[in-house]
Design a protein around this motif. Structure first.
Motif, PDB file in Angstrom:
ATOM      1  N   LEU A  50       0.847  -1.194   0.000  1.00  0.00           N
ATOM      2  CA  LEU A  50       0.000   0.000   0.000  1.00  0.00           C
ATOM      3  C   LEU A  50       0.879   1.239   0.000  1.00  0.00           C
ATOM      4  N   LEU A  51       0.580   2.174  -0.900  1.00  0.00           N
ATOM      5  CA  LEU A  51       1.343   3.417  -0.997  1.00  0.00           C
ATOM      6  C   LEU A  51       0.420   4.614  -0.809  1.00  0.00           C
ATOM      7  N   ALA A  52       0.617   5.349   0.279  1.00  0.00           N
ATOM      8  CA  ALA A  52      -0.079   6.614   0.488  1.00  0.00           C
ATOM      9  C   ALA A  52       0.923   7.709   0.164  1.00  0.00           C
ATOM     10  N   LEU A  53       0.630   8.503  -0.838  1.00  0.00           N
ATOM     11  CA  LEU A  53       1.547   9.517  -1.340  1.00  0.00           C
ATOM     12  C   LEU A  53       0.978  10.898  -1.063  1.00  0.00           C
ATOM     13  N   GLY A  54       1.788  11.758  -0.436  1.00  0.00           N
ATOM     14  CA  GLY A  54       1.314  13.081  -0.078  1.00  0.00           C
ATOM     15  C   GLY A  54       2.209  14.189  -0.566  1.00  0.00           C
ATOM     16  N   CYS A  55       1.593  15.180  -1.201  1.00  0.00           N
ATOM     17  CA  CYS A  55       2.319  16.356  -1.689  1.00  0.00           C
ATOM     18  C   CYS A  55       1.342  17.526  -1.775  1.00  0.00           C
ATOM     19  N   PRO A  56       1.742  18.694  -1.281  1.00  0.00           N
ATOM     20  CA  PRO A  56       0.863  19.860  -1.401  1.00  0.00           C
ATOM     21  C   PRO A  56       0.864  20.418  -2.818  1.00  0.00           C
ATOM     22  N   ALA A  57      -0.107  21.261  -3.083  1.00  0.00           N
ATOM     23  CA  ALA A  57      -0.130  22.008  -4.342  1.00  0.00           C
ATOM     24  C   ALA A  57       0.965  23.061  -4.281  1.00  0.00           C
ATOM     25  N   MET A  58       1.668  23.206  -5.374  1.00  0.00           N
ATOM     26  CA  MET A  58       2.731  24.207  -5.462  1.00  0.00           C
ATOM     27  C   MET A  58       2.451  25.115  -6.653  1.00  0.00           C
ATOM     28  N   GLY A  59       2.909  26.351  -6.579  1.00  0.00           N
ATOM     29  CA  GLY A  59       2.825  27.274  -7.708  1.00  0.00           C
ATOM     30  C   GLY A  59       1.468  27.271  -8.381  1.00  0.00           C
ATOM     31  N   ASP A  60       1.464  26.936  -9.659  1.00  0.00           N
ATOM     32  CA  ASP A  60       0.219  26.880 -10.435  1.00  0.00           C
ATOM     33  C   ASP A  60      -0.453  25.525 -10.306  1.00  0.00           C
ATOM     34  N   GLU A  61      -0.591  25.051  -9.067  1.00  0.00           N
ATOM     35  CA  GLU A  61      -1.218  23.762  -8.777  1.00  0.00           C
ATOM     36  C   GLU A  61      -0.498  22.610  -9.470  1.00  0.00           C
ATOM     37  N   ILE A  62       0.743  22.410  -9.055  1.00  0.00           N
ATOM     38  CA  ILE A  62       1.551  21.292  -9.535  1.00  0.00           C
ATOM     39  C   ILE A  62       2.147  20.585  -8.326  1.00  0.00           C
ATOM     40  N   LEU A  63       2.663  19.374  -8.544  1.00  0.00           N
ATOM     41  CA  LEU A  63       3.417  18.683  -7.499  1.00  0.00           C
ATOM     42  C   LEU A  63       4.732  19.418  -7.279  1.00  0.00           C
ATOM     43  N   GLU A  64       5.270  19.337  -6.085  1.00  0.00           N
ATOM     44  CA  GLU A  64       6.549  19.972  -5.758  1.00  0.00           C
ATOM     45  C   GLU A  64       7.600  19.509  -6.770  1.00  0.00           C
ATOM     46  N   LYS A  78       5.736   2.223 -12.675  1.00  0.00           N
ATOM     47  CA  LYS A  78       5.795   0.993 -11.877  1.00  0.00           C
ATOM     48  C   LYS A  78       4.535   0.783 -11.044  1.00  0.00           C
ATOM     49  N   LEU A  79       3.535   1.637 -11.203  1.00  0.00           N
ATOM     50  CA  LEU A  79       2.358   1.609 -10.330  1.00  0.00           C
ATOM     51  C   LEU A  79       1.284   0.597 -10.719  1.00  0.00           C
ATOM     52  N   LYS A  80       1.377   0.005 -11.889  1.00  0.00           N
ATOM     53  CA  LYS A  80       0.321  -0.900 -12.341  1.00  0.00           C
ATOM     54  C   LYS A  80       0.035  -1.977 -11.279  1.00  0.00           C
ATOM     55  N   GLY A  81      -1.229  -2.044 -10.889  1.00  0.00           N
ATOM     56  CA  GLY A  81      -1.669  -3.038  -9.914  1.00  0.00           C
ATOM     57  C   GLY A  81      -1.449  -2.654  -8.461  1.00  0.00           C
ATOM     58  N   HIS A  82      -0.724  -1.577  -8.197  1.00  0.00           N
ATOM     59  CA  HIS A  82      -0.483  -1.141  -6.813  1.00  0.00           C
ATOM     60  C   HIS A  82      -1.707  -0.421  -6.267  1.00  0.00           C
ATOM     61  N   ARG A  83      -1.903  -0.560  -4.972  1.00  0.00           N
ATOM     62  CA  ARG A  83      -2.952   0.171  -4.273  1.00  0.00           C
ATOM     63  C   ARG A  83      -2.352   1.490  -3.793  1.00  0.00           C
ATOM     64  N   VAL A  84      -2.969   2.598  -4.216  1.00  0.00           N
ATOM     65  CA  VAL A  84      -2.411   3.925  -3.969  1.00  0.00           C
ATOM     66  C   VAL A  84      -3.478   4.839  -3.384  1.00  0.00           C
ATOM     67  N   ALA A  85      -3.074   5.629  -2.404  1.00  0.00           N
ATOM     68  CA  ALA A  85      -3.904   6.712  -1.871  1.00  0.00           C
ATOM     69  C   ALA A  85      -3.112   7.994  -2.046  1.00  0.00           C
ATOM     70  N   LEU A 111      -4.606   1.135  -8.527  1.00  0.00           N
ATOM     71  CA  LEU A 111      -5.934   1.126  -7.920  1.00  0.00           C
ATOM     72  C   LEU A 111      -5.971   2.294  -6.941  1.00  0.00           C
ATOM     73  N   LEU A 112      -6.712   3.340  -7.280  1.00  0.00           N
ATOM     74  CA  LEU A 112      -6.751   4.561  -6.478  1.00  0.00           C
ATOM     75  C   LEU A 112      -7.822   4.447  -5.405  1.00  0.00           C
ATOM     76  N   TYR A 113      -7.404   4.548  -4.155  1.00  0.00           N
ATOM     77  CA  TYR A 113      -8.319   4.463  -3.018  1.00  0.00           C
ATOM     78  C   TYR A 113      -9.379   5.560  -3.105  1.00  0.00           C
ATOM     79  N   GLU A 114     -10.622   5.160  -2.966  1.00  0.00           N
ATOM     80  CA  GLU A 114     -11.805   6.028  -3.015  1.00  0.00           C
ATOM     81  C   GLU A 114     -11.964   6.755  -4.347  1.00  0.00           C
ATOM     82  N   GLY A 115     -11.137   6.423  -5.331  1.00  0.00           N
ATOM     83  CA  GLY A 115     -11.243   7.042  -6.637  1.00  0.00           C
ATOM     84  C   GLY A 115     -10.785   8.487  -6.689  1.00  0.00           C
ATOM     85  N   GLN A 116     -10.309   9.005  -5.555  1.00  0.00           N
ATOM     86  CA  GLN A 116      -9.842  10.387  -5.504  1.00  0.00           C
ATOM     87  C   GLN A 116      -8.944  10.583  -4.299  1.00  0.00           C
TER      88      GLN A 116
END
Length: 143
Positions: A50-64, A78-85, A111-116
């Motif tokens: 299980l991978l929970a990935l966290g990053c705030p919005a930066m600048g013009d709403e982009i990942l850091e 490499k994410l195919k089939g992984h469970r990600v939040a 597989l994105l947890y809760e679809g969002q």
């Protein structure tokens, strides 16, 4: 017990607070590693169920762009089939950074947890932290 990584980047501490609360919420159902992105490679991340990935919005709403985006760009194919939040905080905008990130994750076959993703405007208050703990608890049980 399932192995879960909560991998995050935080500038002001808001996303880190979210990461800690998500990890706390998941701790009953998973063996959780809480990792700043600077301490985890894409190859290491792939070793978790299980991978929970966290990053705030930066600048013009982009990942850091200096640490998190390069990490995610390497991880993405490499994410195919992984469970990600996904989770992160923002101070302006309407969440476009998260919608783009969600599309990238699902296009990669994850597989994105809760679809969002879970978003938080500014610093999480106690209600926001409780949402994070509940998100972590649910994600730890995500099939």
């Amino acid at each position: 017990m399932r192995k879960m990584a909560v991998i995050f980047w935080s500038q002001t501490g808001n996303t880190e607070d979210m990461a800690r609360a998500i990890a706390d919420g998941a701790a009953e159902a998973a063996e959780v590693s809480l990792l700043p992105v600077s301490e985890c490679s894409a190859a290491q991340a792939c070793g978790y169920e299980l991978l929970a990935l966290g990053c705030p919005a930066m600048g013009d709403e982009i990942l850091e762009p200096d640490e998190f985006e390069p990490f995610f760009t390497e991880l993405e194919p490499k994410l195919k089939g992984h469970r990600v939040a996904l989770f992160g905080s923002y101070g302006w905008g309407d969440g476009e950074w998260m919608r783009q990130w969600e599309r990238r994750v699902t296009a990669a076959g994850a597989l994105l947890y809760e679809g969002q993703g879970l978003t938080q405007n500014e610093a999480p208050d106690e209600e926001g932290l409780e949402r994070c703990r509940a998100f972590g608890a649910g994600f730890a049980r995500f099939e």
